[in-house]
Design a protein around this motif. Structure first.
Motif, PDB file in Angstrom:
ATOM      1  N   GLU A  97       0.841  -1.202   0.000  1.00 50.13           N
ATOM      2  CA  GLU A  97       0.000   0.000   0.000  1.00 50.13           C
ATOM      3  C   GLU A  97       0.872   1.247   0.000  1.00 50.13           C
ATOM      4  O   GLU A  97       0.489   2.291  -0.532  1.00 50.13           O
ATOM      5  N   LYS A  98       2.071   1.127   0.549  1.00 48.78           N
ATOM      6  CA  LYS A  98       2.960   2.281   0.700  1.00 48.78           C
ATOM      7  C   LYS A  98       4.400   1.848   0.448  1.00 48.78           C
ATOM      8  O   LYS A  98       4.798   0.751   0.827  1.00 48.78           O
ATOM      9  N   LEU A 107       2.087   6.644  -2.118  1.00 45.70           N
ATOM     10  CA  LEU A 107       0.779   6.019  -1.909  1.00 45.70           C
ATOM     11  C   LEU A 107      -0.036   6.237  -3.185  1.00 45.70           C
ATOM     12  O   LEU A 107       0.299   7.110  -3.988  1.00 45.70           O
ATOM     13  N   GLN A 111      -6.662   6.319  -0.291  1.00 46.31           N
ATOM     14  CA  GLN A 111      -6.706   6.049   1.143  1.00 46.31           C
ATOM     15  C   GLN A 111      -7.200   7.228   1.969  1.00 46.31           C
ATOM     16  O   GLN A 111      -7.418   7.089   3.151  1.00 46.31           O
TER      17      GLN A 111
END
Length: 191
Positions: A97-98, A107, A111
């Motif tokens: 995700e990161k 990112l 989110q």
């Protein structure tokens, strides 16, 4: 170190080839990293909660030619998450995700919240530079305001908090060159 950051490819072979060639011409020594939404999910957000497809080719624009272009690391975008939801497969779980690189966080951008005008309500990150995509609109943000930039002209960043949207490969052929040592970002656009 220099980084070529690109996102929102949405399975576009032609646009991706042009951007990767543009990177090789203008920043051959840069490390290429993706900002998510590499693929295009063919199932909309509303239907995704109820539709279940067994084949990834039914849920995404999928081809071996496009897959061969994806030779770089990337974060996971909302399109990849939706494809996994619809298929029940975990093809993109390996995408984080990161990603943290020299002085910056990468990112996708799904989110956090966005205003009605599609201005990102950026989270505070450490390190303080945040590169993202998601809205398909290149932009440089500081304290909730969009700052001016020109394609091909380096922007020198103060030791402050910034949000940098790389724009979209699909349709716009945009990407960002980040020079961590010089602390500059250059918004780029392939022809």
């Amino acid at each position: 170190m220099k980084y070529a950051l690109l996102g929102d490819l949405h399975s576009s072979i032609e646009d991706t080839k042009e951007v990767l060639a543009h990177i090789m011409r203008h920043a051959p020594d840069a490390k290429v990293v993706g900002l998510g939404d590499l693929f295009e999910c063919t199932v909309g957000k509303k239907k995704a909660s109820v539709v279940r497809l067994s084949k990834i080719e039914e849920a995404a624009v999928w081809s071996n030619e496009f897959l061969s272009l994806l030779t770089f690391p990337s974060v996971r975008g909302n399109q990849e998450e939706r494809i996994m939801m619809v298929t029940g497969r975990d093809d993109f779980n390996h995408l984080p995700e990161k990603i943290v690189i020299d002085g910056a966080v990468l990112l996708h951008g799904h989110q956090w919240k966005w205003t009605k005008e599609w201005i990102p309500v950026l989270p505070k990150t450490e390190p303080p530079l945040l590169f993202f995509g998601h809205s398909h609109e290149a932009g440089l943000y500081r304290k909730g305001r969009r700052l001016p930039f020109s394609y091909g002209v380096p922007v020198y960043l103060k030791k402050k908090r910034y949000g940098i949207n790389a724009g979209a490969v699909w349709g716009a052929r945009e990407w960002v060159l980040y020079d961590a040592a010089a602390r500059t970002v250059t918004f780029m656009k392939a022809p």
